[in-house]
Design a protein around this motif. Structure first.
Motif, PDB file in Angstrom:
ATOM      1  N   UNK A  72       9.491  -4.969   1.046  1.00  0.00           N
ATOM      2  CA  UNK A  72       8.147  -5.538   0.813  1.00  0.00           C
ATOM      3  C   UNK A  72       7.657  -6.340   2.022  1.00  0.00           C
ATOM      4  N   UNK A  73       8.039  -5.880   3.222  1.00  0.00           N
ATOM      5  CA  UNK A  73       7.679  -6.584   4.461  1.00  0.00           C
ATOM      6  C   UNK A  73       6.168  -6.588   4.702  1.00  0.00           C
ATOM      7  N   UNK A  74       5.457  -5.662   4.066  1.00  0.00           N
ATOM      8  CA  UNK A  74       3.994  -5.630   4.229  1.00  0.00           C
ATOM      9  C   UNK A  74       3.312  -6.769   3.470  1.00  0.00           C
ATOM     10  N   UNK A  75       4.063  -7.442   2.600  1.00  0.00           N
ATOM     11  CA  UNK A  75       3.476  -8.499   1.766  1.00  0.00           C
ATOM     12  C   UNK A  75       3.381  -9.842   2.485  1.00  0.00           C
ATOM     13  N   UNK A  76       4.040  -9.947   3.647  1.00  0.00           N
ATOM     14  CA  UNK A  76       3.895 -11.169   4.454  1.00  0.00           C
ATOM     15  C   UNK A  76       3.501 -10.755   5.872  1.00  0.00           C
ATOM     16  N   UNK A  77       2.928 -11.666   6.632  1.00  0.00           N
ATOM     17  CA  UNK A  77       2.507 -11.314   7.991  1.00  0.00           C
ATOM     18  C   UNK A  77       3.734 -11.113   8.872  1.00  0.00           C
ATOM     19  N   UNK A  78       3.584 -10.207   9.834  1.00  0.00           N
ATOM     20  CA  UNK A  78       4.705  -9.865  10.718  1.00  0.00           C
ATOM     21  C   UNK A  78       5.238 -11.109  11.434  1.00  0.00           C
ATOM     22  N   UNK A  79       4.360 -12.060  11.714  1.00  0.00           N
ATOM     23  CA  UNK A  79       4.760 -13.304  12.379  1.00  0.00           C
ATOM     24  C   UNK A  79       5.742 -14.130  11.568  1.00  0.00           C
ATOM     25  N   UNK A  80       5.808 -13.880  10.258  1.00  0.00           N
ATOM     26  CA  UNK A  80       6.712 -14.656   9.394  1.00  0.00           C
ATOM     27  C   UNK A  80       8.039 -13.931   9.134  1.00  0.00           C
ATOM     28  N   UNK A  81       8.152 -12.711   9.600  1.00  0.00           N
ATOM     29  CA  UNK A  81       9.372 -11.940   9.334  1.00  0.00           C
ATOM     30  C   UNK A  81      10.626 -12.669   9.804  1.00  0.00           C
ATOM     31  N   UNK A  82      10.601 -13.149  11.052  1.00  0.00           N
ATOM     32  CA  UNK A  82      11.807 -13.763  11.629  1.00  0.00           C
ATOM     33  C   UNK A  82      12.272 -14.970  10.808  1.00  0.00           C
ATOM     34  N   UNK A  83      11.304 -15.769  10.363  1.00  0.00           N
ATOM     35  CA  UNK A  83      11.637 -16.951   9.568  1.00  0.00           C
ATOM     36  C   UNK A  83      12.307 -16.544   8.254  1.00  0.00           C
ATOM     37  N   UNK A  84      11.722 -15.554   7.582  1.00  0.00           N
ATOM     38  CA  UNK A  84      12.265 -15.103   6.290  1.00  0.00           C
ATOM     39  C   UNK A  84      13.623 -14.415   6.479  1.00  0.00           C
ATOM     40  N   UNK A  85      13.751 -13.647   7.558  1.00  0.00           N
ATOM     41  CA  UNK A  85      15.032 -12.981   7.822  1.00  0.00           C
ATOM     42  C   UNK A  85      16.118 -13.998   8.166  1.00  0.00           C
ATOM     43  N   UNK A  86      15.727 -15.087   8.828  1.00  0.00           N
ATOM     44  CA  UNK A  86      16.690 -16.146   9.168  1.00  0.00           C
ATOM     45  C   UNK A  86      17.246 -16.790   7.894  1.00  0.00           C
ATOM     46  N   UNK A  87      16.394 -16.922   6.869  1.00  0.00           N
ATOM     47  CA  UNK A  87      16.837 -17.496   5.587  1.00  0.00           C
ATOM     48  C   UNK A  87      17.845 -16.554   4.917  1.00  0.00           C
ATOM     49  N   UNK A  88      17.525 -15.254   4.926  1.00  0.00           N
ATOM     50  CA  UNK A  88      18.439 -14.253   4.332  1.00  0.00           C
ATOM     51  C   UNK A  88      19.775 -14.289   5.079  1.00  0.00           C
ATOM     52  N   UNK A  89      19.682 -14.301   6.398  1.00  0.00           N
ATOM     53  CA  UNK A  89      20.883 -14.314   7.254  1.00  0.00           C
ATOM     54  C   UNK A  89      21.749 -15.532   6.947  1.00  0.00           C
ATOM     55  N   UNK A  90      21.098 -16.690   6.869  1.00  0.00           N
ATOM     56  CA  UNK A  90      21.819 -17.936   6.597  1.00  0.00           C
ATOM     57  C   UNK A  90      22.466 -17.909   5.213  1.00  0.00           C
ATOM     58  N   UNK A  91      21.672 -17.555   4.196  1.00  0.00           N
ATOM     59  CA  UNK A  91      22.170 -17.628   2.818  1.00  0.00           C
ATOM     60  C   UNK A  91      23.279 -16.623   2.531  1.00  0.00           C
ATOM     61  N   UNK A  92      23.245 -15.485   3.224  1.00  0.00           N
ATOM     62  CA  UNK A  92      24.273 -14.461   2.998  1.00  0.00           C
ATOM     63  C   UNK A  92      25.427 -14.573   3.998  1.00  0.00           C
ATOM     64  N   UNK A  93      25.304 -15.478   4.961  1.00  0.00           N
ATOM     65  CA  UNK A  93      26.372 -15.646   5.954  1.00  0.00           C
ATOM     66  C   UNK A  93      26.499 -14.460   6.892  1.00  0.00           C
ATOM     67  N   UNK A  94      25.362 -13.835   7.230  1.00  0.00           N
ATOM     68  CA  UNK A  94      25.367 -12.676   8.133  1.00  0.00           C
ATOM     69  C   UNK A  94      25.350 -13.169   9.579  1.00  0.00           C
TER      70      UNK A  94
END
Length: 196
Positions: free
Chosen positions: A143-165
């Motif tokens: 659902x990456x189209x639901x947020x602006x591309x400029x916010x992708x990195x921030x949201x991916x950083x949260x996923x990365x942090x929370x999952x320990x990737x």
């Protein structure tokens, strides 16, 4: 990847309903309504091969899809859907676990997480579980189209942090409706699938 053939092979609840052991299988795991069926449809250029629904909890079976007679996609039931009974959720959990533990032709599990929301408790449990079985821990951030591309990195950083990737390459932002990063997902899959 040129898709010459894509068809449903089997819908299964128990092991004796799985299709015969054959080509390598890639499974798609994720919360209810995260976009597993939409991802499969997008990858194989079909609108309705995998049934999609606006109603969470629609996939209640393991759905096996044959692609090009070379490999299979397996759509797992969504986890963490609150509106089904505890008993039903336990049944789905057992169904998913039996498949992930016992299927010899399973070569990778892709986990889908909605890019807009931090991973929930079930996402974290599933991710740890996938990693504990030696899989890479690839995440498709849907659902990456639901947020602006400029916010992708921030949201991916949260996923990365929370999952320990550790590795950024293990998270791919994706949109089925806009076909965002469809090629990137295929590149990743082609690096895993041993096709000629």
């Amino acid at each position: 990847m040129k898709i010459k053939k894509a068809e449903i092979l089997a819908t299964a609840v128990r092991e004796n309903q799985y299709p015969e052991i054959g080509p390598p299988e890639i499974a798609f795991a994720g919360k209810s309504n995260v976009g597993k069926s939409s991802l499969i449809n997008t990858l194989v250029n079909r609108k309705n091969l995998a049934r999609t629904s606006g109603q969470p909890g629609k996939t209640q079976t393991l759905n096996f899809y044959n692609v090009n007679d070379e490999f299979r996609f397996v759509d797992l039931p969504g986890y963490g859907y609150a509106k089904v009974s505890m008993k039903e959720r336990e049944r789905w959990g057992t169904m998913i676990e039996n498949y992930l533990v016992n299927r010899q032709t399973l070569i990778e599990v892709l986990q889908l997480i909605d890019i807009r929301h931090p991973p929930g408790e079930h996402d974290i449990m599933m991710h740890n579980w996938i990693r504990s079985f030696g899989y890479k821990g690839l995440v498709i951030a849907t659902k990456a189209d639901k947020i602006s591309k400029g916010k992708w990195m921030k949201h991916m950083a949260i996923i990365k942090r929370d999952l320990g990737i550790q590795d950024n390459n293990l998270i791919i932002p994706f949109s089925a409706s806009k076909k965002i990063n469809k090629d990137k997902v295929w590149e990743t899959l082609e690096s895993i699938i041993p096709v000629e």
